[in-house]
Design a protein around this motif. Structure first.
Motif, PDB file in Angstrom:
ATOM      1  N   PHE A 302      16.887  32.811 -11.885  1.00 31.81           N
ATOM      2  CA  PHE A 302      15.654  32.932 -11.110  1.00 31.81           C
ATOM      3  C   PHE A 302      15.819  32.485  -9.669  1.00 31.81           C
ATOM      4  CE2 PHE A 302      15.230  28.422 -11.760  1.00 31.81           C
ATOM      5  CZ  PHE A 302      14.400  27.984 -10.744  1.00 31.81           C
ATOM      6  N   ASP A 303      16.779  31.567  -9.397  1.00 29.73           N
ATOM      7  CA  ASP A 303      16.951  31.059  -8.035  1.00 29.73           C
ATOM      8  C   ASP A 303      18.186  31.624  -7.344  1.00 29.73           C
ATOM      9  OD1 ASP A 303      18.739  29.767  -9.668  1.00 29.73           O
ATOM     10  OD2 ASP A 303      18.200  27.740  -9.062  1.00 29.73           O
ATOM     11  N   ASN A 304      18.835  32.612  -7.966  1.00 33.52           N
ATOM     12  CA  ASN A 304      19.987  33.305  -7.368  1.00 33.52           C
ATOM     13  C   ASN A 304      21.123  32.362  -6.967  1.00 33.52           C
ATOM     14  OD1 ASN A 304      19.005  35.917  -7.610  1.00 33.52           O
ATOM     15  ND2 ASN A 304      18.030  35.927  -5.599  1.00 33.52           N
ATOM     16  N   ASP A 305      21.281  31.262  -7.713  1.00 29.87           N
ATOM     17  CA  ASP A 305      22.347  30.319  -7.360  1.00 29.87           C
ATOM     18  C   ASP A 305      23.662  30.636  -8.066  1.00 29.87           C
ATOM     19  OD1 ASP A 305      21.805  29.551  -9.962  1.00 29.87           O
ATOM     20  OD2 ASP A 305      21.699  27.406  -9.516  1.00 29.87           O
ATOM     21  N   GLY A 306      23.675  31.690  -8.879  1.00 32.21           N
ATOM     22  CA  GLY A 306      24.905  32.093  -9.534  1.00 32.21           C
ATOM     23  C   GLY A 306      25.041  31.618 -10.959  1.00 32.21           C
ATOM     24  N   ASN A 387      19.916  32.291  -0.880  1.00 37.26           N
ATOM     25  CA  ASN A 387      20.940  32.771  -1.801  1.00 37.26           C
ATOM     26  C   ASN A 387      20.955  34.296  -1.848  1.00 37.26           C
ATOM     27  OD1 ASN A 387      21.750  30.180  -2.483  1.00 37.26           O
ATOM     28  ND2 ASN A 387      20.386  30.064  -4.259  1.00 37.26           N
ATOM     29  N   HIS A 388      22.132  34.832  -2.111  1.00 41.73           N
ATOM     30  CA  HIS A 388      22.317  36.283  -2.130  1.00 41.73           C
ATOM     31  C   HIS A 388      22.236  36.828  -3.549  1.00 41.73           C
ATOM     32  CE1 HIS A 388      23.286  36.320   2.115  1.00 41.73           C
ATOM     33  NE2 HIS A 388      24.185  35.360   1.927  1.00 41.73           N
ATOM     34  N   TRP A 389      22.158  38.156  -3.649  1.00 46.92           N
ATOM     35  CA  TRP A 389      21.980  38.815  -4.936  1.00 46.92           C
ATOM     36  C   TRP A 389      22.609  40.199  -4.916  1.00 46.92           C
ATOM     37  CZ3 TRP A 389      19.221  43.290  -4.081  1.00 46.92           C
ATOM     38  CH2 TRP A 389      18.418  43.310  -2.921  1.00 46.92           C
ATOM     39  N   GLY A 438      22.644  36.832  -9.387  1.00 46.85           N
ATOM     40  CA  GLY A 438      22.529  35.867  -8.307  1.00 46.85           C
ATOM     41  C   GLY A 438      23.920  35.463  -7.869  1.00 46.85           C
ATOM     42  N   LEU A 439      24.133  35.332  -6.567  1.00 46.33           N
ATOM     43  CA  LEU A 439      25.474  35.086  -6.030  1.00 46.33           C
ATOM     44  C   LEU A 439      25.588  33.777  -5.275  1.00 46.33           C
ATOM     45  CD1 LEU A 439      26.213  38.693  -4.719  1.00 46.33           C
ATOM     46  CD2 LEU A 439      26.859  37.704  -6.919  1.00 46.33           C
ATOM     47  N   GLY A 440      24.507  33.000  -5.210  1.00 51.56           N
ATOM     48  CA  GLY A 440      24.564  31.752  -4.469  1.00 51.56           C
ATOM     49  C   GLY A 440      24.709  31.995  -2.979  1.00 51.56           C
ATOM     50  N   SER A 441      25.490  31.137  -2.326  1.00 53.24           N
ATOM     51  CA  SER A 441      25.608  31.194  -0.860  1.00 53.24           C
ATOM     52  C   SER A 441      26.705  32.127  -0.383  1.00 53.24           C
ATOM     53  CB  SER A 441      25.871  29.784  -0.311  1.00 53.24           C
ATOM     54  OG  SER A 441      27.085  29.257  -0.844  1.00 53.24           O
TER      55      SER A 441
END
Length: 593
Positions: A302-306, A387-389, A438-441
């Motif tokens: 949900f927060d795209n942090d990976g 965060n990226h996606w 989600g890909l994080g930073s």
């Protein structure tokens, strides 16, 4: 310097906290998607326009098919499409069983009505082909899943029954199915509930996990690649004894191996996959041994942090536990979030499904709540971070838009993220077939690997973050339009432009909750009748071996409590059936000595 650090920390903490405070916004009523008596919920792009639609199966109300117009509004097209059925329907699972490029669906029912197979005609209408396909089943069906188990390119159908033996049908490739139950090698334990395919050993075939209620065991069956199954529950350490309900597959620790979460009445289980050799149950150590009456369960970042987070739907009408979102800490532990917000609902939740409905790059949640006045809910993810996606859709050589069993691995410098294409997820639900990562930073994708259901692999390079792609089985890819489209809300309880034929909820005549549970010699049944009606009470064993009529008489309006002696029945799990007029109600109940 010290002042700068203090200011930085304040900004960082406030930004981090603000992001999580934003959380999710519930928009079911505002968008018209919130309907009462919802039992199952499926996300599907049935018209291939790139926007996820919703099909909601309901109890004794018209099923709804909400077409996503693409401008933030939805239209109920169930009647026009020929799928606005009324009955005791439970789940719709979607797959292109005939490889014509359009998603068809199988609709399950709990009591009375037949399960149905609907063929998508490609013009936003459907045709009932149940009899022609050879799938005429009327038993109490708890779950069904699609998957090509023998590698012939056509999806087969598993049907899981509560009171009878499960059924397995092979797809003949000509629009018909053959009963393959006896030959499949699946031991037929009753009380089947949730089920999922999971290629736990990564040998490129679909293995099967089935959850059972009533402490009758939860089992893993290994596929030999040709559709023959062997029970490996003991050898892999995944055999468990509980009241299993919903199951969900996800690689929560990014090690490339599919893990499994099982909801129960009381403690849930998280099974970590030990590189295809065995499983270890780690729910308590990870902090996700939720003890509610668990049904739906969804993995979502949900927060795209990976890292995949975990959402659990609890029937709060049955227990005091609310729905819960667990955030993945990245170290095989989880933390509860949003405990004081609507996302932690206290309704009778059944199905939970995932979709990025507003195309903003983060997953939203759609939830089916079975209660009389509890409507289905749509939780739009409002989390704002940097965060990226990445969104991936697949297309096989057979024009199959849901290649069940396909696995996608996205490699970055920081981690490898894995997702699976499944048809039939959670409990009475079906997730979007657009895979969300989600890909994080990290801002660069190195490689995307796709393993197709037949075991062949393709590698894709040059894909960019914060975009959506269609990956074809010939190794080519194309970028897709994926622009933010906010769901519309006119602030008056209905969205702008919503066209819906939904009937308003009608309050049921009674509230059913027999006690004590477990019971020994007597049951108490409080009733509140609005008018005079005949009341009939029957107990049926889950094994189907015992049945006893307990009560049948006409009662006057008002509040009253029936005290019913129960003698001559063995201990075990029963289904209490209460019939009031033309309405039926059910409660699972345990008899002890």
């Amino acid at each position: 310097m010290r002042l700068f650090l203090v200011i930085f920390l304040i900004i960082f903490v406030n930004t981090f906290s603000y992001g999580f405070r934003q959380g999710f916004t519930e928009m079911g009523e505002e968008t018209g998607l919130g309907v009462a008596f919802s039992r199952g919920i499926s996300v599907v792009d049935f018209d291939n326009d790139g926007f996820d639609d919703l099909y909601i199966a309901r109890k004794n109300r018209h099923n709804t098919l909400f077409r996503n117009i693409g401008d933030g509004t939805f239209e109920d097209v169930a009647e026009m499409a020929g799928v606005d059925l009324v009955g005791d329907y439970n789940q719709s699972i979607w797959a292109d069983y005939d490889n014509d490029g359009f998603l068809d669906f199988y609709l399950t029912t709990e009591t009375g009505d037949k399960n149905l197979l609907f063929h998508n005609n490609g013009d936003q209408t459907f045709t009932d082909v149940t009899l022609a396909a050879g799938l005429d089943i009327s038993d109490f069906t708890t779950a069904a899943i699609w998957g090509d188990v023998n590698g012939d390119g056509f999806k087969d159908l598993f049907i899981f029954l509560l009171m009878e033996d499960d059924r397995f049908f092979l797809n003949n490739g000509d629009g018909t199915f053959s009963d393959y139950t006896a030959e499949s090698g699946i031991s037929m334990a009753r009380l089947s509930m949730g089920a999922t395919f999971i290629d736990y050993d990564l040998d490129h075939d679909l293995d099967l996990y089935v959850a059972h209620d009533g402490h009758s065991g939860n089992f893993l069956f290994e596929n030999d690649g040709g559709g023959l199954f062997k029970d490996v529950s003991v050898s892999t350490g995944i055999l468990s004894d509980s009241e299993g309900m919903g199951v969900s597959v996800g690689d929560f620790n990014n090690d490339g191996w599919p893990d499994l979460y099982l909801t129960n009445r009381l403690q849930n289980y998280l099974f970590r996959n030990n590189e295809g050799e065995s499983f270890t149950e780690i729910s308590s150590a990870s902090g996700v041994g939720d003890e509610g009456m668990g049904w739906g369960v969804s993995w979502l970042d949900f927060d795209n942090d990976g890292f995949l987070d975990l959402y659990i739907g609890n029937d709060s009408d049955y227990s005091d536990y609310a729905n819960v979102l667990y955030r993945n800490n990245g170290d095989e532990t989880f933390t509860k979030l949003f405990e004081e917000e609507p996302l932690a609902g206290d309704k009778g939740t059944y199905g939970t499904a995932i979709s990025d409905l507003d195309h903003d790059g983060d997953p939203d949640l759609v939830i089916a709540n079975r209660g009389t006045v509890d409507r289905s809910e749509v939780f739009i993810n409002e989390l704002d971070n940097n965060n990226h996606w990445l969104i991936i859709r697949l297309m096989s050589e057979a024009m199959d838009r849901v290649p069940v069993g396909a696995m996608v691995m996205v490699e970055t410098a920081a981690a490898t993220h894995t997702r699976y294409v499944l048809s039939g997820t959670s409990w009475s639900a079906d997730d979007s077939k657009s895979l969300h990562f989600g890909l994080g930073s990290v801002s660069q994708i190195e490689t995307v690997h796709v393993t197709w259901p037949d075991g062949t692999t393709d590698e894709y390079r040059g894909l960019q973050v914060d975009m959506a792609y269609l990956l074809n089985a010939d190794g080519t890819n194309q970028s897709l339009s994926y622009e933010y489209v906010p769901l519309k809300n006119n602030g008056t309880g209905g969205a702008e432009g919503v066209i819906t034929g939904i009937d308003e909820p009608v309050l049921e005549k009674v509230k059913i909750s027999a006690y004590p549970n477990p019971f020994t010699k007597e049951l108490a049944l409080p009733l509140s009748l609005e008018r005079s009606d005949r009341v009939t009470v029957t107990l049926v064993s889950y094994a189907g071996t015992e049945s006893k009529g307990l009560y049948s008489s006409k009662l006057y309006p008002g509040e009253q409590t029936l005290r019913i002696p129960v003698v001559g029945l063995s201990s075990g799990l029963y289904l209490l059936q209460i019939t009031i007029g033309d309405q039926q109600y059910y409660q699972k109940i345990l008899k002890t000595d």
